[in-house]
Scaffold this active site. Structure first.
Site, PDB file in Angstrom:
ATOM      1  N   LYS A  26       8.155   0.704   5.502  1.00 44.61           N
ATOM      2  CA  LYS A  26       7.040   1.505   4.990  1.00 44.61           C
ATOM      3  C   LYS A  26       5.713   0.962   5.479  1.00 44.61           C
ATOM      4  O   LYS A  26       5.558  -0.259   5.519  1.00 44.61           O
ATOM      5  CB  LYS A  26       7.071   1.459   3.460  1.00 44.61           C
ATOM      6  CG  LYS A  26       5.887   2.025   2.766  1.00 44.61           C
ATOM      7  CD  LYS A  26       5.175   1.030   1.837  1.00 44.61           C
ATOM      8  CE  LYS A  26       4.419  -0.060   2.532  1.00 44.61           C
ATOM      9  NZ  LYS A  26       3.460  -0.797   1.737  1.00 44.61           N
ATOM     10  N   THR A  27       4.776   1.750   5.849  1.00 46.59           N
ATOM     11  CA  THR A  27       3.351   1.453   5.970  1.00 46.59           C
ATOM     12  C   THR A  27       2.683   2.492   6.846  1.00 46.59           C
ATOM     13  O   THR A  27       3.188   2.820   7.927  1.00 46.59           O
ATOM     14  CB  THR A  27       3.008   0.040   6.509  1.00 46.59           C
ATOM     15  OG1 THR A  27       1.583  -0.056   6.597  1.00 46.59           O
ATOM     16  CG2 THR A  27       3.580  -0.312   7.871  1.00 46.59           C
TER      17      THR A  27
ATOM     18  N   ASP B  20       5.591  -7.845   5.708  1.00 43.54           N
ATOM     19  CA  ASP B  20       5.661  -9.004   4.808  1.00 43.54           C
ATOM     20  C   ASP B  20       6.710  -8.790   3.718  1.00 43.54           C
ATOM     21  O   ASP B  20       7.488  -9.699   3.410  1.00 43.54           O
ATOM     22  CB  ASP B  20       4.306  -9.267   4.140  1.00 43.54           C
ATOM     23  CG  ASP B  20       3.347  -9.932   5.108  1.00 43.54           C
ATOM     24  OD1 ASP B  20       3.826 -10.507   6.116  1.00 43.54           O
ATOM     25  OD2 ASP B  20       2.125  -9.850   4.886  1.00 43.54           O
TER      26      ASP B  20
ATOM     27  N   ASP C  14       0.159   1.957   8.417  1.00 42.90           N
ATOM     28  CA  ASP C  14      -0.467   1.245   9.536  1.00 42.90           C
ATOM     29  C   ASP C  14       0.334   1.365  10.837  1.00 42.90           C
ATOM     30  O   ASP C  14      -0.202   1.126  11.916  1.00 42.90           O
ATOM     31  CB  ASP C  14      -0.633  -0.243   9.202  1.00 42.90           C
ATOM     32  CG  ASP C  14      -1.479  -0.454   7.958  1.00 42.90           C
ATOM     33  OD1 ASP C  14      -2.121   0.512   7.509  1.00 42.90           O
ATOM     34  OD2 ASP C  14      -1.498  -1.582   7.435  1.00 42.90           O
TER      35      ASP C  14
ATOM     36  N   ARG D  61       1.203  -5.704  -4.982  1.00 40.87           N
ATOM     37  CA  ARG D  61       1.181  -6.600  -3.827  1.00 40.87           C
ATOM     38  C   ARG D  61       1.674  -8.016  -4.131  1.00 40.87           C
ATOM     39  O   ARG D  61       1.446  -8.932  -3.346  1.00 40.87           O
ATOM     40  CB  ARG D  61      -0.238  -6.658  -3.244  1.00 40.87           C
ATOM     41  CG  ARG D  61      -0.686  -5.363  -2.565  1.00 40.87           C
ATOM     42  CD  ARG D  61      -1.843  -5.593  -1.628  1.00 40.87           C
ATOM     43  NE  ARG D  61      -2.310  -4.363  -1.013  1.00 40.87           N
ATOM     44  CZ  ARG D  61      -1.763  -3.816   0.073  1.00 40.87           C
ATOM     45  NH1 ARG D  61      -0.744  -4.402   0.650  1.00 40.87           N
ATOM     46  NH2 ARG D  61      -2.252  -2.697   0.564  1.00 40.87           N
TER      47      ARG D  61
ATOM     48  N   GLY E 272       0.820  -1.217   0.000  1.00 40.37           N
ATOM     49  CA  GLY E 272       0.000   0.000   0.000  1.00 40.37           C
ATOM     50  C   GLY E 272       0.851   1.263   0.000  1.00 40.37           C
ATOM     51  O   GLY E 272       1.944   1.289   0.559  1.00 40.37           O
TER      52      GLY E 272
END
Ligand code: FBP
Length: 549
Positions: A199-200, A173, A202, A142, A78
């Site tokens: 990165k993320t 992941d 979240d 992805r 993402g």
């Protein structure tokens, strides 16, 4: 490409970097490392990349001339604000190593490596994207890099382009896969180093060594801006309860940070719901209880923040989803023959008592989402469930029951929102612009130091950027063995909200007062120019975690 006035000015911003990275650097090896758990298994799976030392980059007075190097870069998963600055930092770093170095971007994520889809990233392309949001410079995807044939296919193009190092910018992941790839290329003497970058939005890729994942800062600031706007609207008209779902996958870090920034009347933290073994009914009662208390004071308005992954953390819902998945997979053909209008009753009849009752209590739309939207792996896609609508509807039903029983007198009108994509590609805040550029520069230093299987790390980021510490962490250090799709695999531990951590404790200490009063904070839009107290602040989560509040 037409540019806004802000884009034109922002392109000129020079990201702030750790003092050490402004000069020539030397890599200083620290302690040798162990994985966080399951040391024997991880060691046997990563014989070439296990146990490496933590690396720190320090200023060096030695001028070393280095040969030119070709590097590849991949954006994975993402979008998160700042990705382009990681690439810009990497580009500037390898050009500093030697001006004849080249950077190649693989297109649309890891699939680009396997399918040999790439483009060279030249200075004019990089300049076009400095300090911008999004991943559109090379796109993201992805696809997972996990099998030897993918690694070998990738190696063909790496060899052809004479690429000696690959930087994978991704979440837990993707960095796990970067580590597996690093090990494979080391084991097979492929001559390619692999470096990861955290990165993320979240915020769930963090640990003792990685303070935060990039993008979390900007995304939370964007969501907090709009939550603040809604709260001001809500306090002005005083006629709606706003139910706001926030992206973030499983962990509730985004919801928690936004709560700390905006002081909503209610914020649900999934990790707490699970720890307290709460049912959906308990969650509904908690919200309805606050609505009723505010109504007693004549305040028929408020805000509720809901993390995207909530449903997965309600133990009873988890059991229902597991049985539904099993049932639907086994009875796929028969289920398809049932008329749409009959499907709900059919499922109610077939499930075990507890799950059947829970399923029957769900609003029609949610029941349908649970049965219709199985993903390609046969999983119920919980992130598609409109939890904000589900809770708004269930709270309304509960209040109506209480009104009938004479326990509640108030007005309850709702608005629902989901904030996710609005924040993922925003122009990076100064924090993310600086952090990302520094991560990219650090990745180039790791490459120059000959490291592989490392994640680029920039620490001490609540201090002014000058004092940030750049280095590298062996990815195996963050790993443990976990079940994924029915198999036990080595993976980077995902960081959920720690209920004993300072950010949650701060929230828990304030929430009762935020529930009853109207103590909304209006953080306003991200500021890119102006005083450092306004423009350069890290998240409250990070400051609390580092004891800096
Ligand atoms: P990553 O873990 O890849 O960074 O995902 C971020 C995220 O925005 C999650 O918060 C969200 O659940 C998911 O991506 C949405 O996925 P998609 O990009 O496929 O819509």
């Amino acid at each position: 490409m037409t540019k806004s006035a802000l884009q034109i000015e922002r392109a000129k911003y020079n990201p702030k970097v750790p003092a050490a990275l402004k000069n020539n650097v030397k890599a200083v090896d620290g302690e040798y490392t162990q994985s966080v758990a399951d040391q024997d298994e991880i060691k046997s799976l990563f014989q070439n990349t296990y146990g490496l030392p933590v690396v720190t980059f320090e200023k060096s007075n030695e001028m070393k001339s280095m040969p030119a190097i070709n590097v590849g870069v991949i954006l994975s998963g993402g979008q998160a604000p700042g990705g382009h600055n990681v690439i810009a930092g990497l580009f500037d770093g390898i050009k500093k190593i030697n001006k004849d170095s080249h950077l190649f971007g693989f297109i649309l994520g890891p699939g680009g490596l396997v399918n040999h889809n790439y483009k060279e990233l030249t200075a004019d392309i990089i300049d076009e994207y400095r300090n911008t949001g999004g991943f559109d410079m090379i796109g993201s995807g992805r696809d997972k890099l996990e099998y030897d044939d993918q690694f070998n296919k990738g190696l063909e193009i790496l060899k052809k382009l004479e690429i000696k190092a690959l930087v994978i910018i991704g979440g837990d992941d993707s960095n796990t896969n970067a580590c597996v790839l690093a090990e494979y290329y080391a084991k097979t003497n492929a001559g390619v180093q692999v470096i990861g970058c955290p990165k993320t939005i979240d915020g769930d890729l963090k640990n003792e060594q990685i303070e935060t994942s990039f993008g979390f800062d900007t995304a939370c600031k964007v969501y907090s801006e709009v939550i603040g706007n809604i709260q001001r609207d809500c306090n002005s008209a005083q006629k709606y309860w706003h139910f706001i779902k926030l992206m973030g996958r499983s962990a509730s870090h985004i919801a928690l940070e936004c709560a700390l920034q905006t002081h909503p009347n209610v914020c649900i933290i999934s990790e707490e719901v699970e720890a307290l073994d709460m049912t959906l009914d308990d969650v509904v009662n908690r919200i309805a209880g606050i609505v009723a208390l505010r109504a007693e004071q004549g305040r028929n308005f408020g805000t509720v923040l809901i993390p995207e992954g909530l449903v997965e953390f309600i133990p009873a819902m988890k059991r229902l989803i597991a049985e539904l998945k099993d049932f639907l997979l086994k009875n796929k053909a028969e289920f398809k023959l049932i008329k749409r209008s009959e499907q709900r009753n059919y499922v109610i009849r077939k499930l075990t008592k507890e799950n059947s009752e829970l399923y029957a209590s769900l609003p029609e739309s949610v029941a349908r989402q649970l049965t219709l939207d199985l993903d390609p792996h046969g999983n119920v896609q919980v992130s598609l469930i409109e939890t904000e609508k589900l809770l708004a509807e269930m709270v309304a039903t509960r209040l109506a029951e209480w009104a009938k029983a004479g326990k509640y007198q108030g007005k309850f009108a709702t608005q629902t929102h989901f904030f996710g994509y609005e924040g993922r590609c925003a122009a990076p805040s100064n924090y993310d612009a600086d952090y990302c550029y520094s991560l990219g520069l650090t990745a180039s230093c790791l490459i120059a130091a000959g490291k592989t299987g490392y994640m680029s790390s920039v620490r001490n980021t609540t201090a002014p950027a000058d004092r940030w510490i750049a280095g590298g962490i062996p990815i195996t250090m963050m790993m443990n063995m976990e079940e994924r799709n029915g198999e036990i695999k080595p993976v980077i531990q995902k960081a959920l909200v720690n209920l004993k951590g300072a950010p949650f404790k701060e929230f828990a200490a304030c929430r009762d007062s935020w529930a009853l009063t109207t103590d909304y904070v209006y953080s306003g839009p991200i500021q890119y120019f102006g005083p450092t107290e306004v423009c350069d602040q890290p998240t409250i989560t990070l400051k609390l975690e580092q004891n800096k509040n």
